[in-house]
Design an enzyme around this catalytic site. Structure first.
Site, PDB file in Angstrom:
ATOM      1  N   HIS A  83      -3.349   6.009   4.962  1.00 18.43           N
ATOM      2  CA  HIS A  83      -1.920   6.252   5.196  1.00 18.43           C
ATOM      3  C   HIS A  83      -1.553   7.662   4.728  1.00 18.43           C
ATOM      4  O   HIS A  83      -2.107   8.163   3.738  1.00 18.43           O
ATOM      5  CB  HIS A  83      -1.066   5.268   4.382  1.00 18.43           C
ATOM      6  CG  HIS A  83      -1.026   3.859   4.933  1.00 18.43           C
ATOM      7  ND1 HIS A  83      -1.692   3.444   6.044  1.00 18.43           N
ATOM      8  CD2 HIS A  83      -0.324   2.767   4.488  1.00 18.43           C
ATOM      9  CE1 HIS A  83      -1.435   2.154   6.263  1.00 18.43           C
ATOM     10  NE2 HIS A  83      -0.605   1.717   5.336  1.00 18.43           N
TER      11      HIS A  83
ATOM     12  N   CYS B 273       0.802  -1.226   0.000  1.00 15.30           N
ATOM     13  CA  CYS B 273       0.000   0.000   0.000  1.00 15.30           C
ATOM     14  C   CYS B 273       0.838   1.281   0.000  1.00 15.30           C
ATOM     15  O   CYS B 273       0.519   2.246  -0.706  1.00 15.30           O
ATOM     16  CB  CYS B 273      -0.940   0.002   1.198  1.00 15.30           C
ATOM     17  SG  CYS B 273      -0.130  -0.404   2.751  1.00 15.30           S
TER      18      CYS B 273
HETATM   19  N1  HSE Z   1       2.219  -3.256   4.967  1.00 17.40           N
HETATM   20  C1  HSE Z   1       1.214  -2.273   5.062  1.00 17.40           C
HETATM   21  C2  HSE Z   1       0.980  -1.828   6.464  1.00 17.40           C
HETATM   22  C3  HSE Z   1      -0.054  -2.775   4.459  1.00 17.40           C
HETATM   23  O1  HSE Z   1       1.328  -2.585   7.371  1.00 17.40           O
HETATM   24  O2  HSE Z   1       0.473  -0.740   6.662  1.00 17.40           O
HETATM   25  C4  HSE Z   1       0.051  -2.684   2.963  1.00 17.40           C
HETATM   26  O3  HSE Z   1      -0.941  -3.367   2.289  1.00 17.40           O
END
Ligand code: HSE
Length: 331
Positions: A240, A128
């Site tokens: 995010h 992501c």
């Molecule tokens: N690895 C990422 C996280 C999720 O832990 O935020 C990505 O799909």
């Protein structure tokens, strides 16, 4: 199209269901798979109720055109051959195959044609944090080559799954009630805190998450771009944020960068400091685009530019990107 979703009860699986409906994806048949724990649960889809089946060895994916797989790397590894044996295309959300040479790693706004060369029938959906970053980088790369990126991420609980989101909620409630917080999905208490570690450390001092940003960005962009990342988990529910600094081949003005972002597919600019307007995770959760704001020149380097992005980790960071890959394949 006959569609399978593996990991149907997870946060990404549920978002896939919503997106297939919302985007009127042409679904003839939909088969849902899950763990033994979620088997038997039913989910509504287009006036039908579809029961989750337990995924077991010997399951037949004959007749399935596209399988969206979002059940962790172990499941992807164990079932890839079964899923693709009769010609189903597997769009895999795990990191199991992302860096394999014969598996394309695709973000439709950046490298859609890569999806057409898939000798193993597998297309990988990137991490992501990488998806969010490369959608923004592509806007600039189109006008001048990006040589370096330094990025700090502010990653929401959703990145660690639906149970981690519940854990963050539980922690808030427990702390307000003066109870000890449950700490299971994260290394430490996340509520009223942040954790400068996402995933495990590798032997160069960076975490796996940080190295994914380095390696996946280079593969997707077909570029020698240098990426240095610091990934941080913050007590946000599901979008995010990333503070990104780039060094470009030629200097860019703020206006030129803003125009490039405004033109770019999948990007929305929200950048009006005078009115305190910039993207924030609370506003962006549930939305599709990568939002860009706080576009500034670096004060120490005339070829440096810095900006802020926010994007919904479950949508563009996972499920939406996978559905967009499938839509591209149908064109
Ligand atoms: N690895 C990422 C996280 C999720 O832990 O935020 C990505 O799909």
């Amino acid at each position: 199209m006959n569609i399978a979703i593996v990991g149907a009860s997870g946060a990404v699986g549920q978002e896939l269901l919503r997106l297939l409906d919302e985007r009127n994806f042409p679904v003839d048949e939909l088969v849902l798979f899950g763990s033994s724990r979620s088997a038997g649960t039913s989910y509504p889809f287009k006036n039908k109720s579809i029961k989750v089946k337990e995924l077991v060895h010997g399951d037949d994916f004959k007749g399935i055109d596209i399988a969206f797989v979002s059940a962790g790397g172990g499941t992807s590894q164990a079932f890839a051959e079964t899923i693709t044996r009769h010609g189903a295309i597997m769009i895999d959300n795990s990191s199991a195959f992302r860096m394999d040479k014969d598996v394309p790693l695709v973000v439709p706004e950046v490298n859609p044609e890569d999806a057409l060369k898939r000798p193993r029938g597998i297309i990988a959906n990137p991490n992501c944090t990488t998806i969010q970053m490369v959608v923004a980088l592509k806007a600039i790369e189109d006008i001048t080559h990006i040589k370096k990126v330094h990025v700090s991420t502010y990653q929401s609980a959703s990145g660690a799954g639906a149970s981690a989101m519940r854990e963050l909620e539980d922690q808030h409630r427990q702390l307000v009630n003066n109870e000890p917080p449950t700490i299971d999905k994260f290394a430490y208490q996340l509520a009223f805190n942040l954790i400068p570690q996402v995933d495990v450390f590798t032997d160069n001092g960076y975490t796996k998450e940080e190295m994914k940003m380095y390696n996946e960005t280079r593969k997707i962009m077909h570029s020698d771009i240098e990426v240095s990342a610091t990934c941080v988990r913050v007590p946000v529910m599901r979008a995010h944020s990333e503070a990104t600094w780039i060094e470009t081949e030629r200097p860019l003005s703020i206006e030129e960068a803003r125009e490039a972002f405004s033109r770019a597919e999948g990007v929305i600019v929200v950048d009006n400091p005078a009115k305190k307007e910039y993207p924030m995770p609370l506003d962006i959760a549930g939305k599709d685009a990568v939002y860009v704001g706080r576009i500034r020149k670096d004060l120490t380097n005339e070829k440096g530019l810095t900006f802020w992005t926010v994007s919904d980790q479950i949508r563009k960071g996972a499920a939406l990107n996978a559905v967009q890959i499938a839509e591209y394949l149908m064109k």
